[in-house]
Design a protein around this motif. Structure first.
Motif, PDB file in Angstrom:
ATOM      1  N   TYR A  21      33.222  34.494  90.013  1.00  0.00           N
ATOM      2  CA  TYR A  21      32.873  35.745  89.845  1.00  0.00           C
ATOM      3  C   TYR A  21      33.535  36.843  90.542  1.00  0.00           C
ATOM      4  O   TYR A  21      33.836  38.112  89.705  1.00  0.00           O
ATOM      5  N   TYR A  22      33.953  36.567  91.521  1.00  0.00           N
ATOM      6  CA  TYR A  22      34.565  37.727  92.215  1.00  0.00           C
ATOM      7  C   TYR A  22      35.923  38.152  91.873  1.00  0.00           C
ATOM      8  O   TYR A  22      36.396  39.270  91.674  1.00  0.00           O
ATOM      9  N   TYR A  23      37.054  37.081  91.922  1.00  0.00           N
ATOM     10  CA  TYR A  23      38.177  37.436  91.389  1.00  0.00           C
ATOM     11  C   TYR A  23      38.452  37.839  89.977  1.00  0.00           C
ATOM     12  O   TYR A  23      39.199  38.763  89.666  1.00  0.00           O
ATOM     13  N   VAL A  24      37.487  37.299  89.153  1.00  0.00           N
ATOM     14  CA  VAL A  24      37.606  37.984  87.663  1.00  0.00           C
ATOM     15  C   VAL A  24      37.271  39.475  87.736  1.00  0.00           C
ATOM     16  O   VAL A  24      37.697  39.924  86.823  1.00  0.00           O
ATOM     17  N   ASN A  25      36.043  39.715  88.400  1.00  0.00           N
ATOM     18  CA  ASN A  25      35.610  40.924  88.414  1.00  0.00           C
ATOM     19  C   ASN A  25      36.511  41.946  89.008  1.00  0.00           C
ATOM     20  O   ASN A  25      36.636  43.304  88.508  1.00  0.00           O
ATOM     21  N   ILE A  26      37.384  41.566  90.070  1.00  0.00           N
ATOM     22  CA  ILE A  26      38.186  42.304  90.390  1.00  0.00           C
ATOM     23  C   ILE A  26      39.266  42.599  89.836  1.00  0.00           C
ATOM     24  O   ILE A  26      39.775  43.957  89.554  1.00  0.00           O
ATOM     25  N   PHE A  27      39.973  41.530  88.904  1.00  0.00           N
ATOM     26  CA  PHE A  27      40.799  42.013  88.092  1.00  0.00           C
ATOM     27  C   PHE A  27      40.488  42.674  86.760  1.00  0.00           C
ATOM     28  O   PHE A  27      41.092  43.799  86.515  1.00  0.00           O
ATOM     29  N   LEU A  28      38.972  42.749  86.443  1.00  0.00           N
ATOM     30  CA  LEU A  28      38.728  43.601  85.296  1.00  0.00           C
ATOM     31  C   LEU A  28      38.515  44.919  85.998  1.00  0.00           C
ATOM     32  O   LEU A  28      38.698  46.014  85.125  1.00  0.00           O
ATOM     33  N   SER A  29      38.142  45.103  87.164  1.00  0.00           N
ATOM     34  CA  SER A  29      37.773  46.689  87.676  1.00  0.00           C
ATOM     35  C   SER A  29      39.335  47.259  87.873  1.00  0.00           C
ATOM     36  O   SER A  29      39.213  48.395  87.973  1.00  0.00           O
ATOM     37  N   PHE A  30      40.427  46.752  87.978  1.00  0.00           N
ATOM     38  CA  PHE A  30      41.554  47.252  88.229  1.00  0.00           C
ATOM     39  C   PHE A  30      42.478  46.987  87.032  1.00  0.00           C
ATOM     40  O   PHE A  30      43.782  47.356  87.066  1.00  0.00           O
ATOM     41  N   SER A  31      42.169  46.417  85.889  1.00  0.00           N
ATOM     42  CA  SER A  31      42.839  45.981  84.639  1.00  0.00           C
ATOM     43  C   SER A  31      43.573  47.372  84.387  1.00  0.00           C
ATOM     44  O   SER A  31      44.835  47.247  83.811  1.00  0.00           O
ATOM     45  N   TYR A  32      42.948  48.171  84.051  1.00  0.00           N
ATOM     46  CA  TYR A  32      43.661  49.469  83.464  1.00  0.00           C
ATOM     47  C   TYR A  32      44.575  50.041  84.289  1.00  0.00           C
ATOM     48  O   TYR A  32      45.831  50.309  83.801  1.00  0.00           O
ATOM     49  N   LEU A  33      44.361  50.382  85.634  1.00  0.00           N
ATOM     50  CA  LEU A  33      45.307  50.756  86.600  1.00  0.00           C
ATOM     51  C   LEU A  33      46.625  49.808  86.598  1.00  0.00           C
ATOM     52  O   LEU A  33      47.643  50.442  86.510  1.00  0.00           O
ATOM     53  N   VAL A  34      46.355  48.404  86.392  1.00  0.00           N
ATOM     54  CA  VAL A  34      47.396  47.506  86.667  1.00  0.00           C
ATOM     55  C   VAL A  34      48.259  47.551  85.403  1.00  0.00           C
ATOM     56  O   VAL A  34      49.489  47.660  85.401  1.00  0.00           O
ATOM     57  N   ALA A  35      47.554  47.595  84.465  1.00  0.00           N
ATOM     58  CA  ALA A  35      48.526  47.962  83.058  1.00  0.00           C
ATOM     59  C   ALA A  35      49.316  49.110  83.110  1.00  0.00           C
ATOM     60  O   ALA A  35      50.379  49.215  82.263  1.00  0.00           O
ATOM     61  N   LYS A  36      48.910  50.202  83.544  1.00  0.00           N
ATOM     62  CA  LYS A  36      49.598  51.523  83.551  1.00  0.00           C
ATOM     63  C   LYS A  36      50.514  51.503  84.489  1.00  0.00           C
ATOM     64  O   LYS A  36      51.989  52.241  84.290  1.00  0.00           O
ATOM     65  N   LYS A  37      50.645  50.728  85.648  1.00  0.00           N
ATOM     66  CA  LYS A  37      51.568  50.857  86.763  1.00  0.00           C
ATOM     67  C   LYS A  37      52.521  49.680  86.689  1.00  0.00           C
ATOM     68  O   LYS A  37      53.564  49.811  87.216  1.00  0.00           O
ATOM     69  N   LEU A  38      52.141  48.637  85.810  1.00  0.00           N
ATOM     70  CA  LEU A  38      53.425  47.771  85.572  1.00  0.00           C
ATOM     71  C   LEU A  38      54.080  48.086  84.407  1.00  0.00           C
ATOM     72  O   LEU A  38      53.661  47.805  83.493  1.00  0.00           O
ATOM     73  N   PRO A  39      55.441  48.631  84.535  1.00  0.00           N
ATOM     74  CA  PRO A  39      56.300  48.841  83.287  1.00  0.00           C
ATOM     75  C   PRO A  39      56.281  47.936  82.316  1.00  0.00           C
ATOM     76  O   PRO A  39      56.248  48.191  81.092  1.00  0.00           O
ATOM     77  N   PHE A  40      56.526  46.724  82.545  1.00  0.00           N
ATOM     78  CA  PHE A  40      56.887  45.528  81.541  1.00  0.00           C
ATOM     79  C   PHE A  40      55.276  45.622  80.494  1.00  0.00           C
ATOM     80  O   PHE A  40      55.451  45.267  79.378  1.00  0.00           O
ATOM     81  N   LEU A  41      54.253  45.587  81.271  1.00  0.00           N
ATOM     82  CA  LEU A  41      53.005  45.287  80.702  1.00  0.00           C
ATOM     83  C   LEU A  41      52.662  46.631  79.929  1.00  0.00           C
ATOM     84  O   LEU A  41      52.122  46.747  78.596  1.00  0.00           O
TER      85      LEU A  41
END
Length: 273
Positions: A14-34
């Motif tokens: 519950y916690y690590y999946v929701n943490i991933f979803l909470s930061f998904s957009y920011l991570v997708a923006k900041k990882l150049p290859f993604l």
């Protein structure tokens, strides 16, 4: 110890999946290859524009305000209180970037909510749940030698949900025959809230309210009001509740003075007077 326990909980899905979803957009923006993979036609999409920055800044303010109102005093309760807001913000951001990505994230959002409910406290507890206000009054008058610590709560209030495992642990640790713990849902039984002067509205700052009863009467409560009637904020952490109601000394006092039950049988025969 509390922080160590919180870190252990982070390994639950519950916690690590929701943490991933909470930061998904920011991570997708900041990882150049993604970012390049998601936006192959644009060279500027990998930087946050002014609108995206405004949404993230507004999200940060909302999370800070709401988690403070929810009485989040541990890392886990802070995360649990913020997940809904961060995921809603991510839906908006994904739709802003591309409607298709917004729809995909929305489906994932719903599936996670259905398949990964928030873990609930499953440890020991010694709590009596009162079904009516009259039931509480009867119990308080039944044996005035018993000291009661009673939580008035609602099922929908985040602060009450955060406090539930804390109160359960306290009840398991301090319960005695003459020191008991109870709860009553004032959302279902508003007459109890009215009788004990507790507001059960959605904007109430009195949820939860913990009241200590001795000799059948209220002697202390949290949160409480000052001399001007202004409600004093109280964070319902384990340590704060122990200190506010002096639970360690109260427990020792009750343990030294146990309830002595009347003997109905003496030497194997009924006592006759």
């Amino acid at each position: 110890m509390a922080l160590k326990k919180d870190f252990k909980l982070l390994f639950k899905p519950y916690y690590y999946v929701n943490i991933f979803l909470s930061f998904s957009y920011l991570v997708a923006k900041k990882l150049p290859f993604l970012c390049t993979y998601l936006h192959p036609q644009s060279d500027t999409q990998c930087e946050l524009d002014s609108r995206e920055s405004e949404i993230l800044f507004f999200l940060m303010i909302v999370v800070m305000i709401r988690t403070r109102k929810a009485g989040s005093v541990t890392m886990i309760s802070y995360l649990s209180s913020s997940f809904m807001y961060t995921k809603v913000a991510n839906i908006i951001l994904w739709f802003y970037a591309d409607v298709r990505y917004g729809l995909i994230f929305g489906v994932i959002f719903v599936l996670v909510g259905l398949l990964l409910p928030e873990p609930t406290y499953s440890g020991p507890e010694n709590i009596i749940y009162f079904r009516t206000s009259g039931g509480l009054d009867e119990e308080l008058q039944r044996d005035k030698r018993v000291t009661w610590l009673v939580t008035f709560y609602t099922a929908w209030n985040p602060a009450c949900a955060n406090f539930a495992p804390v109160f359960a642990q306290l009840s398991a640790e301090y319960y005695l025959d003459n020191l008991k713990f109870g709860k009553i849902d004032v959302g279902r039984y508003p007459d109890a809230a009215k009788k004990h002067h507790i507001s059960d509205s959605s904007l109430s700052r009195q949820l939860p309210t913990v009241i200590m009863f001795r000799d059948g009467k209220e002697v202390s409560r949290r949160p409480t009001a000052d001399n001007k009637g202004k409600l004093q904020r109280f964070f319902f952490s384990e340590d704060n509740v122990k200190a506010a109601f002096d639970l360690n000394n109260l427990y020792n006092e009750c343990k030294k003075n146990p309830i002595k039950k009347k003997k109905e049988i003496e030497n194997g025969h009924h006592k006759i007077e």
